[in-house]
Design an enzyme around this catalytic site. Structure first.
Site, PDB file in Angstrom:
ATOM      1  N   LYS A 299      10.368  84.467  39.718  1.00 43.67           N
ATOM      2  CA  LYS A 299      11.801  84.607  39.424  1.00 43.67           C
ATOM      3  C   LYS A 299      12.003  85.391  38.124  1.00 43.67           C
ATOM      4  CE  LYS A 299      14.187  81.082  37.352  1.00 43.67           C
ATOM      5  NZ  LYS A 299      14.893  81.603  36.162  1.00 43.67           N
ATOM      6  N   ASN A 300      11.267  85.013  37.088  1.00 42.68           N
ATOM      7  CA  ASN A 300      11.517  85.607  35.777  1.00 42.68           C
ATOM      8  C   ASN A 300      10.984  87.032  35.641  1.00 42.68           C
ATOM      9  OD1 ASN A 300      12.854  83.332  35.067  1.00 42.68           O
ATOM     10  ND2 ASN A 300      11.324  82.585  33.586  1.00 42.68           N
TER      11      ASN A 300
ATOM     12  N   CYS B 129      24.235  76.393  27.503  1.00 42.29           N
ATOM     13  CA  CYS B 129      23.748  75.924  28.799  1.00 42.29           C
ATOM     14  C   CYS B 129      23.120  74.568  28.562  1.00 42.29           C
ATOM     15  CB  CYS B 129      22.768  76.896  29.414  1.00 42.29           C
ATOM     16  SG  CYS B 129      21.172  76.868  28.653  1.00 42.29           S
TER      17      CYS B 129
ATOM     18  N   ARG C 269      21.173  78.719  23.108  1.00 41.81           N
ATOM     19  CA  ARG C 269      20.685  79.987  23.654  1.00 41.81           C
ATOM     20  C   ARG C 269      21.593  81.177  23.357  1.00 41.81           C
ATOM     21  NH1 ARG C 269      18.167  78.739  29.527  1.00 41.81           N
ATOM     22  NH2 ARG C 269      16.691  80.325  28.932  1.00 41.81           N
TER      23      ARG C 269
ATOM     24  N   ASP D  40       8.731  76.135  30.000  1.00 36.27           N
ATOM     25  CA  ASP D  40       9.123  75.914  31.401  1.00 36.27           C
ATOM     26  C   ASP D  40       8.164  74.975  32.149  1.00 36.27           C
ATOM     27  OD1 ASP D  40      11.347  77.464  31.088  1.00 36.27           O
ATOM     28  OD2 ASP D  40      10.576  79.216  32.150  1.00 36.27           O
TER      29      ASP D  40
ATOM     30  N   ARG E  47      17.718  77.286  42.459  1.00 34.49           N
ATOM     31  CA  ARG E  47      17.809  78.475  41.612  1.00 34.49           C
ATOM     32  C   ARG E  47      16.434  79.079  41.387  1.00 34.49           C
ATOM     33  NH1 ARG E  47      19.570  77.511  36.092  1.00 34.49           N
ATOM     34  NH2 ARG E  47      18.743  79.600  36.080  1.00 34.49           N
TER      35      ARG E  47
HETATM   36  C1  UD1 Z   1      13.274  83.167  29.170  1.00 35.91           C
HETATM   37  C2  UD1 Z   1      13.047  82.626  30.559  1.00 35.91           C
HETATM   38  C3  UD1 Z   1      13.130  81.094  30.550  1.00 35.91           C
HETATM   39  C4  UD1 Z   1      12.184  80.526  29.498  1.00 35.91           C
HETATM   40  C5  UD1 Z   1      12.394  81.196  28.147  1.00 35.91           C
HETATM   41  C6  UD1 Z   1      11.352  80.782  27.119  1.00 35.91           C
HETATM   42  C7  UD1 Z   1      13.893  84.390  31.985  1.00 35.91           C
HETATM   43  C8  UD1 Z   1      14.943  84.856  32.932  1.00 35.91           C
HETATM   44  N1  UD1 Z   1      14.062  83.177  31.434  1.00 35.91           N
HETATM   45  O1  UD1 Z   1      14.596  82.778  28.785  1.00 35.91           O
HETATM   46  O2  UD1 Z   1      12.782  80.633  31.844  1.00 35.91           O
HETATM   47  O3  UD1 Z   1      12.418  79.143  29.375  1.00 35.91           O
HETATM   48  O4  UD1 Z   1      12.322  82.626  28.275  1.00 35.91           O
HETATM   49  O5  UD1 Z   1      10.080  81.065  27.571  1.00 35.91           O
HETATM   50  O6  UD1 Z   1      12.903  85.070  31.765  1.00 35.91           O
HETATM   51  N2  UD1 Z   1      17.235  83.127  20.921  1.00 35.91           N
HETATM   52  C9  UD1 Z   1      18.110  83.417  19.902  1.00 35.91           C
HETATM   53  N3  UD1 Z   1      18.794  84.613  19.943  1.00 35.91           N
HETATM   54  C10 UD1 Z   1      18.649  85.499  20.972  1.00 35.91           C
HETATM   55  C11 UD1 Z   1      17.758  85.196  22.014  1.00 35.91           C
HETATM   56  C12 UD1 Z   1      17.062  83.991  21.959  1.00 35.91           C
HETATM   57  O7  UD1 Z   1      18.264  82.647  18.960  1.00 35.91           O
HETATM   58  O8  UD1 Z   1      19.306  86.545  20.954  1.00 35.91           O
HETATM   59  C13 UD1 Z   1      16.478  81.852  20.892  1.00 35.91           C
HETATM   60  C14 UD1 Z   1      16.803  80.924  22.064  1.00 35.91           C
HETATM   61  O9  UD1 Z   1      17.934  80.136  21.806  1.00 35.91           O
HETATM   62  C15 UD1 Z   1      15.536  80.119  22.167  1.00 35.91           C
HETATM   63  C16 UD1 Z   1      14.444  81.134  21.792  1.00 35.91           C
HETATM   64  O10 UD1 Z   1      15.102  82.161  21.085  1.00 35.91           O
HETATM   65  O11 UD1 Z   1      15.528  79.070  21.244  1.00 35.91           O
HETATM   66  C17 UD1 Z   1      13.704  81.736  22.957  1.00 35.91           C
HETATM   67  O12 UD1 Z   1      14.611  82.129  23.941  1.00 35.91           O
HETATM   68  P1  UD1 Z   1      14.353  83.358  24.922  1.00 35.91           P
HETATM   69  O13 UD1 Z   1      12.913  83.730  24.929  1.00 35.91           O
HETATM   70  O14 UD1 Z   1      15.342  84.415  24.637  1.00 35.91           O
HETATM   71  O15 UD1 Z   1      14.700  82.710  26.332  1.00 35.91           O
HETATM   72  P2  UD1 Z   1      15.299  83.485  27.540  1.00 35.91           P
HETATM   73  O16 UD1 Z   1      14.844  84.901  27.479  1.00 35.91           O
HETATM   74  O17 UD1 Z   1      16.743  83.193  27.673  1.00 35.91           O
END
Ligand code: UD1
Length: 417
Positions: free
Chosen positions: A22-23, A117, A122, A305, A397
């Site tokens: 999925k990711n 969420c 996030r 995850d 999902r």
């Molecule tokens: C992706 C994965 C999700 C997984 C996560 C962490 C997808 C579609 N989803 O989510 O399944 O659980 O990586 O491995 O690939 N953060 C900020 N600012 C930002 C972006 C992130 O503060 O602009 C923080 C987030 O709140 C979190 C951390 O960084 O605490 C990591 O998040 P991130 O790696 O961005 O997760 P996703 O990419 O949303």
């Protein structure tokens, strides 16, 4: 609303095929926006998140078709509307992945902020900062990110946190930027590498994907390409943990042990015998599991995850385990539901102390997010008697045909409407 009914106590045994990730599929589908020529994808999982993204892309003018082998073709030649409405983005946070490609290809984008969420705040500030560093003019108005740039310019982008979709968004945008972009402290997840491989097949110049420094030299246009989506390492890990928790023996096809070293390591610590094969991975569990401590962190460390699934395993393991969650601030909601099945779990800040109990007892529980749902399924598979899981739309999902696959391994599980 659909529910899952599980009669626990059957050790999983047999063979199943693991689906595409999925990711990886979600960002790669968004990469189609970068080109006027069609992108052909195989091994795309049949999941609700994929359908949601197809609807979103369709609304922008991307033509979607399935070939005779169920390959997916995305043709963004007629892209006319660089807009991602709140109604779509709120149901799937990964919709933010359209921002970089839209801005790079159309020079403008209007994408709803994802909002909070269930598993935490996030934010997407790092996506926005990175695009601003590339010269984009971005403002947030009425809950929408409104971005403009005549042509993005290559830049050095340092991210103070490792973000997976942030890295992917910026990498995609940089493919069509003028000059060289360097992303420092980039995410090293295998899905980032899969996306980079697809972009390279489309003609992008990318070096260093899979390391913490990715260098992208922009080109003026990308072409079409064919790409096979990598196997889902979280689905793989979930089935391995389910087999270990039930004392079973399974073979998973179409996947690889190489993409989940940290998970395999922990399963071995729990007492499983794991064999890496050319086209799969086998697990055999003799006796009850031993407790395993873990700490989530960006790849290649232990994935957030997989935390919930290991908590289910630790609930019935010998000993006491400490699980530390460092990525998301509110990712222990499954603990309360596991307690309803008789688990002994204490939460303190970002750590959960799980004392193994001899037996879980079936009960009605509620799924709260995708991976939390998977942990409840695992707990249901080991619990005595019947477990009923409500709100399983979360599972749909991210897990393709989960009840069919588990039934194939001998589980007594059925979906009721
Ligand atoms: C992706 C994965 C999700 C997984 C996560 C962490 C997808 C579609 N989803 O989510 O399944 O659980 O990586 O491995 O690939 N953060 C900020 N600012 C930002 C972006 C992130 O503060 O602009 C923080 C987030 O709140 C979190 C951390 O960084 O605490 C990591 O998040 P991130 O790696 O961005 O997760 P996703 O990419 O949303």
């Amino acid at each position: 609303m659909d529910k899952l009914l599980i009669q626990g106590g059957v050790p999983l045994s047999g063979e199943v095929r693991i689906s595409g990730a999925k990711n990886a599929a979600l960002p790669i589908m968004c990469a189609a926006l970068l080109s006027k020529a069609p992108l052909r994808l195989s091994n795309v999982p049949h999941l609700r998140d994929v359908t949601t993204l197809l609807t979103l892309l369709g609304g922008m003018g991307v033509a979607v078709s399935l070939d005779e082998k169920l390959g997916l073709e995305l043709d963004a030649g007629g892209l006319h509307s660089p807009f991602a409405p709140y109604e779509m983005v709120k149901t799937m946070r990964a919709s933010i992945l359209v921002l970089g490609p839209l801005l790079a290809r159309c020079g403008e984008a209007r994408v709803s902020l994802p909002g909070g969420c269930a598993i935490g705040q996030r934010p997407v500030d790092l996506h926005i900062k990175g695009l601003q560093a590339m010269g984009a003019d971005i403002r947030v108005e009425h809950g929408y990110i409104i971005a403009r740039a005549d042509r993005l310019k290559g830049a050095r982008i340092f991210s103070d946190l490792v973000t997976v979709t942030g890295t992917e968004n910026l990498m995609m945008a940089a493919c069509l930027a003028e000059g060289v972009t360097v992303i420092e402290n980039a995410a090293r997840e295998p899905e980032v590498v899969d996306l980079a491989d697809c972009l390279k097949a489309m003609g992008a110049n990318i070096e260093g994907a899979g390391t913490d420094m990715i260098r992208i030299e922009g080109v003026s246009a990308l072409s079409g390409a064919e790409h096979r989506i990598m196997p889902d390492r979280i689905e793989t890990g979930t089935f391995l943990v389910a087999a270990a928790a039930t004392g079973g023996s399974v073979r998973l096809r179409g996947t690889s042990a190489r993409i989940l070293d940290a998970v395999v390591e922990k399963l071995r610590e729990a007492g499983a015998t794991i064999t890496a094969e050319d086209d799969g991975i086998s697990l055999c569990m003799d006796g009850p599991p031993k407790s395993v401590n873990l700490r989530t962190a960006p790849y290649p460390a232990f994935p957030t995850d997989m935390q919930a699934q290991f908590m289910a395993l630790d609930c019935i393991a010998r000993g006491t385990a400490v699980l530390t969650e460092t990525i998301f601030e509110n990712r222990f909601m499954h603990a309360l539901e596991l307690q309803r099945l008789g688990a002994d779990i204490e939460i303190s800040g970002n750590a959960a102390v799980v004392k193994g109990v001899a037996q879980l007892d079936g009960a009605a529980v509620m799924a709260t997010d995708l991976r939390a749902s998977a942990s409840l399924v695992i707990a249901g598979l080991v619990a005595r008697g019947e477990t009923m899981i409500e709100r399983i739309y979360h599972l749909d999902r991210g897990y393709e045909c989960i009840e069919e696959k588990l039934s194939q391994l001998g589980a007594r599980i059925k979906r009721v409407h």
